[in-house]
Design an enzyme around this catalytic site. Structure first.
Site, PDB file in Angstrom:
ATOM      1  N   GLU A 121      44.286 103.465 -51.842  1.00 23.93           N
ATOM      2  CA  GLU A 121      44.885 104.393 -52.808  1.00 23.93           C
ATOM      3  C   GLU A 121      45.882 105.355 -52.171  1.00 23.93           C
ATOM      4  OE1 GLU A 121      41.479 104.577 -56.247  1.00 23.93           O
ATOM      5  OE2 GLU A 121      41.184 105.892 -54.518  1.00 23.93           O
ATOM      6  N   GLU A 159      37.415  96.847 -56.164  1.00 22.30           N
ATOM      7  CA  GLU A 159      36.430  97.749 -56.758  1.00 22.30           C
ATOM      8  C   GLU A 159      36.228  97.352 -58.219  1.00 22.30           C
ATOM      9  OE1 GLU A 159      37.282 101.936 -56.316  1.00 22.30           O
ATOM     10  OE2 GLU A 159      37.874 101.706 -54.209  1.00 22.30           O
TER      11      GLU A 159
END
Length: 1016
Positions: A423, A529
C-alpha cells in the site's frame, strides 16, 4: 547530534547486508537486562551515558529484546516505574494515519527517546567481531566503549557493525528514537512499538570467516535432478553428505533429489566450510538445502512443474504481552496452528519476520511471500504528494530496505515470492527495486499489488474483491482498472482509457495503457488480502475457495489476518482484559481495527479458523450414494493419510472402521463404496450421521498421528421439509378469574397472547425479534456498508410490539400483531398460532414485511434485517444445552461448512464466543432439536424441520451496549432465540457488502417449531 533522525539516508557505519545462517563461529548473546532511561526529545539523556564510568544505577532495568512501551519504566513526568499502556507514552495504534505530522522527513521535537546501556564481559576469541541487531524500532545510534559505530533505520531489518571489543569489560550504548524519517516508510496498520525488540549478538569473525553465501538449488521436474551451486564470499567447500556432494563454492553439480514443497518440505543438510590457509581459524556455515523451481508458465504460477494454489494467511508478529518480540516456541505454536488448519502459505505482512520463523517455515513446510519493510499508506492524507517511492531523495532508503531483506533471507526455500511493499501507491523507486531483483535473484517472481499497471509485478493482485469480481478475474474478464480505493485498485468501466501519463493526485487515477491492460490479464492473479477476520467472521470463505479452485489463473489468497493485535491489561475491576486502539488515550487512533485475527490475541482459535480449515482442506469428501474424494491440491499427492468412518445414532458411535481408499494423486477424484447400508439405516435410527475422515497415519512435526485434515458427512434420517400435522392434545379454555388462557400445556396472557408458562416451566414470550448486536462487519468501513448505523437510525434496535388480536380458532390460539420502530412507517405484521400437540405445543409463525424497507422516503436507506425469529425469556436455572444440528461452535449462513452435524452438549456460558469486543455470537443453524435443562425444569424445541438458536444470559441489547466482555452481567434469565434465519457475517469491515444470498429476505415468510417442557 541528532540530525540523522531526520535524514533521507538509511544509516551510516553499517556493514553490507548478508545471509543469516547458523555457523560454528562463537556467538555472545547480549540479550538480558539492560539499563534504560526515557527522555522527551531526540537529544536523549545527553552524552554522559557514553562514558565508561557513567553511573546508571538509578536508571530502569529494561529487558532486551522488548518494546519499552510494553514494559514498566519511569515515565517522562517522573515517579515510580510503571506500565504506561493506555497512555500516549505506551503503545499507539493507527491503521493508515501517521501519529506524527505529515512533514517528511521531519519529526516532532517531542520525540520519546530511549537510552540503553549494557556492561558486558567478552571472553578471548572475539578479537575480530561483528555486533548484530536483528531489529530496532525506529532508529538507533550505537556506541561501543565510547566510540560511535553508526546508526540505522529499518525497524524489522538487521544491521551490523564491525565491533572492536576488548577482552574483558565493555560498554555498549544505544540511543533509540520513537520517531525518525524511517517512520514515514513504516505505516503498516499495526501498533507503534519502539525499542530493541529483537536479539542483539556479538559474533566472532575468524580470519577464515564466510561473510556471505548464496544457495542456488534448482529442480527439474522432467528429470528429477536437482542442481546445486553455492556462491561464497571466500574460497570454501560445500558438502551434502546425504547426496554424496563435495564441491568447491561456485561449482555446479546435478544429482537426483526429492524436491522441497510446503507439503513435503524435504531439506538436505550440509555445510559450507571456509577453505582457509593452514593454521588459520575458519568458519563452517550450516546449510539446509531445499531444491525447487518457481516459475510462471502461460499465466499460471508453478513450483516444481505443478500449479500451486496458496491457502494462506497474512501474519503480523504479535504477542499480547511482548508485542513483536516473539520467542521460538511462539513461532512454532503459530506454525502448528496454521498447518493443523490446512494453511500452507504465509505472507509476512508487512515486513520480514524474525529469521528463526523462516527457518521454521523451511522445516515445517509453508510457502512464504516475503514482504519488504515498506508501507507509506498515510500519504493518502496528502493526496499522495511527496510519496517516498515517487521522490528520488528516498531512493537509497528504499533500496537499502530491499537489499537487507533479500540478502538476509535469500537462502530459504520456503520463500517463493518477493513482495516489494504494501500500500505505497506508485513511483519510480519500484522500477529500480525490480531491476535490482531481476539481477540479484531471478529465481523468484516479484509481487507489487498497488500499482494498477503492474509493470513491476509478475502477478496481478487486488485486495478484498467481491465474489462476482473474483469470478471475472478468474476468467481474465475483469473491467479495466486504474482508480485507487481505500484498500486497492478499483476495477470498473467508468475508468477511462487514458494515455500514458502521470498519476492524477486529485482522483487517484493512473494512466493504464492498452498494453498494460493486456499484460495484466495475462498474469496469474494473487489475492494478497481477503476475508477480513475482524470480530465474528469472516463469511464466504467456502465461496471464495470454490472460485479460486475453478480457475487456473487464481493462485490462491491470504486471509487478513492471522492474529488479533490486542494487549493484556488489568481492567478497572482487576480482571485481565484485551486492550485495543480505542483503549488508548491518544489521537489519531485506529480503534478496534487492531483486532482482526483468525486467532485471538492469546492464540486461541476463533470460529473463523474452524471454517477456514474446512475451506482449505486438501481433500473434498462428499458422502451420498458413494464416498467421493477429490484431492484439491495440484502440487502433491495425498500420501500419508488414512481414511476412517463412523456411524452415530442418538449421539453415540454405534459402528466404525477403516475405509480402503487408494492414494489420491494430485487433482484426482476417487469414488469408493459406502461402508454401511444407509438405505436401511435411514429409517431405523434417530439422528443418524455417517462421517468419513482423512487423518494423518503417523506423527508429523506439526501434528500427531490421527489429526483430521478433511472430513465429510451424510445425515441419514433427514427430516421432512414439510411440517408434520399435530396430534390431538388436552386443551383448556379461558380462565376469567386469573386473566389467563390455558391451552394444552401452555398458559397465556389473555390480553397480549404471550406465553406465561409451559407445563411447570415459566416462560416469557415470545416476541418477534429482528435485531442482533452488531458485529464488527455490520459496522462496515466508515460509511460504506454500515448496516449498524442504518439499524440505529431506523430504530431497529428499539422496536415496539402491538397486539391486534388474541382469538381461538379451530382449537388453536391465534395472536396477531405488528412490530415496528418509532418514527418510521415500515414494520412487520405477524401471526402466531399455538396448537396443542400431545404434551407440547406447535407454534406456527407467519410474518409479512410492510412499508418501505428499501429506498425509504427519508434518506433513501436500505434496511437489511439481521434476524427473523422469536425471543423467549427463560429461568436462569436452564443452564445446560443439548442439541442436534451444526456444532459445537457457532455457525452462520455464510460460515457453517466447517462445523459438523451431530448431537452436542454445552453449558449456556460455554456457548458464548469471547470476542474481545462484545457482538453477536453463538448462533447455531440447521438445528433439528434443542433441549435446555436445569435442576428442576427443562424445555425442548423441535424444528419443523430446522431452526437457528442462540442462548445467553443477556440480551442482544446488552451485547450491543457492552464495550468489554466483563461488562456483560447475568440478568438472571436465559434469553433464547429460536430463529427462522439470521443474516451472514460477511467481511464488510474491510471488503464487499454482504452477498445477497446471505441476507434475510424481506418477504412473507412462515415457519414452525414445537415446544415442550418435559419433567425434570
Amino acid at each position: 547530534m541528532s540530525a540523522y533522525v531526520e535524514s533521507f539516508a538509511p544509516g551510516a557505519g553499517r556493514r553490507r547486508p548478508r545471509a543469516d545462517a547458523p555457523s560454528d563461529a562463537s556467538v555472545l548473546s547480549l540479550n538480558g537486562s539492560w539499563r534504560f532511561r526515557l527522555s522527551p526529545t531526540a537529544a536523549g539523556s545527553g552524552d554522559d551515558f557514553l562514558q565508561d564510568g557513567f553511573d546508571d544505577s538509578d536508571w530502569d532495568a529494561m529487558p532486551v529484546p522488548s518494546h519499552w512501551v510494553l514494559e514498566e519504566f519511569t515515565p517522562l513526568a517522573g515517579g515510580p516505574a510503571r506500565s504506561m499502556r493506555g497512555t500516549e507514552e505506551g503503545p499507539l495504534y493507527t491503521n493508515t494515519a501517521y501519529p506524527i505530522p505529515l512533514d517528511p522527513p521531519r519529526v516532532p521535537t517531542e520525540n520519546p527517546t530511549g537510552d540503553y546501556r549494557l556492561t558486558f564481559d567478552v571472553p578471548a576469541g572475539f578479537e575480530r567481531a561483528v555486533l548484530r541487531f536483528q531489529g530496532v524500532d525506529s532508529c538507533a545510534k550505537v556506541w561501543l566503549n565510547g566510540a560511535e559505530l553508526g546508526w540505522s533505520t529499518g525497524s524489522r531489518l538487521p544491521f551490523e557493525f564491525d565491533a572492536p571489543v576488548r577482552t574483558g569489560r565493555n560498554v555498549l550504548a544505544v540511543r533509540v528514537h520513537r520517531w525518525s524519517a524511517g517512520t514515514y516508510l513504516e505505516d503498516q496498520d499495526m501498533w507503534w512499538l519502539p525499542g530493541i525488540f529483537r536479539d542483539v549478538e556479538l559474533i566472532a569473525r575468524p580470519a577464515g570467516a564466510v561473510d556471505d553465501h548464496f544457495v542456488h538449488a534448482d529442480y527439474d521436474s522432467s528429470t528429477g535432478l536437482g542442481t546445486l551451486r553455492v556462491d561464497a564470499s571466500c574460497p570454501a567447500v560445500v558438502e551434502i553428505p546425504e547426496l554424496g556432494i563435495r564441491i568447491s563454492a561456485g561449482e555446479t553439480v546435478s544429482v537426483p533429489v526429492e524436491p522441497w514443497s510446503a507439503h513435503r518440505p524435504r531439506l538436505y543438510l550440509g555445510t559450507l566450510r571456509a577453505d582457509g590457509r593452514p593454521g588459520e581459524e575458519t568458519e563452517t556455515v550450516a546449510l539446509a538445502v531445499g531444491f525447487r523451481r518457481v516459475e510462471i508458465v502461460d499465466g499460471v504460477f508453478r513450483v516444481n512443474g505443478r500449479p500451486v494454489t496458496f491457502h494462506g494467511v497474512n501474519r503480523h508478529e504479535h504477542h499480547p504481552d511482548t508485542g513483536r518480540t516473539l520467542d521460538r516456541d511462539t513461532m512454532i505454536r503459530d506454525i502448528e496452528l496454521m498447518k493443523r488448519a490446512n494453511i500452507d502459505a504465509v505472507r509476512t505482512s508487512h515486513y520480514p519476520p524474525h529469521p528463526e520463523f523462516l527457518r521454521l517455515c523451511d522445516e515445517y513446510g509453508l510457502w512464504v511471500v516475503l514482504e519488504v519493510d515498506l508501507e507509506t499508506h498515510g500519504f493518502i492524507y496528502a493526496g499522495w504528494e511527496g510519496n517516498p517511492p515517487a521522490d528520488a531523495r528516498w531512493r537509497d532508503a528504499l533500496m537499502d530496505r530491499l537489499h537487507r531483506t533479500v540478502e538476509r533471507d535469500k537462502n530459504h526455500p520456503s520463500i517463493v515470492v518477493w513482495s516489494l511493499a504494501n500500500e505505497s501507491w506508485v513511483g519510480d523507486a519500484f522500477g529500480d527495486m525490480r531491476r535490482w531483483l531481476d539481477d540479484r535473484d531471478p529465481s523468484r517472481p516479484v509481487l507489487y499489488e498497488r500499482d494498477p499497471r503492474y509493470r513491476d509485478s509478475d502477478f496481478a493482485s487486488l485486495m478484498y474483491p467481491s465474489l462476482e469480481l473474483l469470478e471475472q478475474i478468474g476468467r481474465r474478464e475483469e473491467p479495466r482498472g486504474g482508480r485507487l480505493g481505500m484498500h486497492g485498485i478499483v476495477f470498473d468501466d467508468e475508468v477511462d482509457r487514458e494515455v500514458e501519463g502521470d498519476t492524477d493526485a486529485a482522483t487517484h487515477v493512473i494512466a493504464v495503457t492498452d498494453a498494460d491492460d493486456a499484460r495484466r490479464r495475462s498474469l496469474p492473479f494473487l489475492l494478497v488480502e481477503y476475508a477480513h477476520a475482524m470480530g465474528n467472521g469472516p463469511g464466504s470463505l467456502q465461496d471464495y475457495q470454490r472460485i479460486i479452485e475453478a480457475h487456473d489463473r487464481l493462485c490462491g489468497g491470504f486471509v487478513w489476518e492471522w492474529i488479533d493485535h490486542g494487549f493484556t491489561v488489568d481492567g478497572l475491576d482487576g480482571q485481565p482484559m484485551i486492550m485495543h486502539g480505542d483503549d488508548v488515550d491518544y489521537e489519531p487512533r485506529g480503534g478496534r481495527f487492531s483486532l482482526h485475527g483468525l486467532v485471538f490475541s492469546d492464540r486461541t482459535p476463533t470460529p473463523g479458523l474452524v471454517e477456514l480449515a474446512k475451506a482449505y482442506a486438501p481433500l473434498e469428501i462428499t458422502v451420498d450414494g458413494v464416498v467421493r474424494i477429490r484431492h484439491r491440491r495440484q502440487d502433491a499427492d495425498a500420501a500419508g493419510l488414512a481414511f476412517r468412518w463412523t456411524l452415530e445414532t442418538a449421539g453415540e458411535i454405534v459402528d466404525s472402521g477403516a475405509l480402503a481408499v487408494p492414494v489420491p494423486a494430485a487433482g484426482e477424484a476417487i469414488e469408493v463404496a459406502l461402508p454401511v447400508d444407509v438405505g436401511r439405516m435411514g429409517g431405523a435410527a434417530a439422528d443418524a450421521v455417517l462421517t468419513v475422515e482423512a487423518a494423518l497415519v503417523s506423527d508429523e512435526r506439526w501434528a500427531p498421528a490421527g489429526h483430521v485434515v478433511a472430513w465429510g458427512q451424510r445425515v441419514l434420517d433427514e427430516p421432512s421439509p414439510t411440517p408434520h400435522p399435530p396430534t390431538p392434545g388436552t386443551r383448556r379454555r379461558w380462565s376469567a378469574a386469573s386473566g389467563a388462557l390455558d391451552i394444552g400445556p401452555g398458559v397465556f396472557d389473555r390480553m397480549t397472547g404471550r406465553m406465561l408458562r409451559l407445563g411447570d416451566l415459566e416462560i416469557d414470550g415470545p416476541t418477534l425479534d429482528l435485531y442482533r448486536a452488531p458485529t464488527e462487519n455490520d459496522h462496515g468501513q466508515g460509511e460504506t456498508n454500515d448496516l449498524a448505523s442504518v439499524w440505529r437510525k431506523t430504530a431497529l434496535d428499539r422496536l415496539l410490539h402491538r397486539i391486534d388480536e388474541v382469538v381461538e380458532d379451530a382449537g388453536s390460539l391465534v395472536v396477531r400483531g405488528r412490530t415496528a420502530p418509532r418514527t418510521h412507517p415500515h414494520g412487520v405484521d405477524w401471526t402466531m398460532r399455538w396448537t396443542p400437540d400431545g404434551d407440547g405445543l406447535v407454534l406456527e409463525t407467519e410474518v409479512d414485511f410492510t412499508g418501505p424497507w428499501a429506498d425509504t422516503p427519508y434518506m433513501h436507506r436500505d434496511i437489511l434485517v439481521p434476524r427473523l425469529g422469536l425471543l423467549f425469556g427463560l429461568p436462569g436455572q436452564l443452564g445446560e444445552v443439548t442439541w442436534f444440528g451444526r456444532g459445537p461452535g457457532e455457525t452462520y449462513a455464510d460460515s457453517f461448512e466447517g462445523s459438523r452435524v451431530g448431537r452436542f452438549a454445552a453449558s449456556v456460558d460455554a456457548l458464548q464466543t469471547p470476542y474481545p469486543v462484545p457482538q453477536e455470537n453463538g448462533n447455531h443453524l440447521q438445528t433439528r432439536w434443542l433441549e435446555l435443562r436445569g435442576a428442576h425444569a427443562g424445555l425442548r424445541v423441535d424444528g419443523r424441520p430446522l431452526f437457528d438458536f442462540t442462548a445467553r444470559r443477556w440480551t442482544s441489547h446488552d451485547l450491543a451496549r457492552a464495550g468489554k466482555p466483563h461488562e456483560l452481567r447475568d440478568t438472571g434469565r436465559v434469553w433464547l432465540n429460536i430463529d427462522h434465519a439470521q443474516q451472514g457475517v460477511g467481511s464488510a469491515s474491510v471488503g464487499p457488502a454482504l452477498p445477497e444470498q446471505y441476507r434475510v429476505p424481506r418477504e412473507r415468510t412462515a415457519w414452525a417449531v414445537r415446544l415442550e417442557a418435559p419433567p425434570a
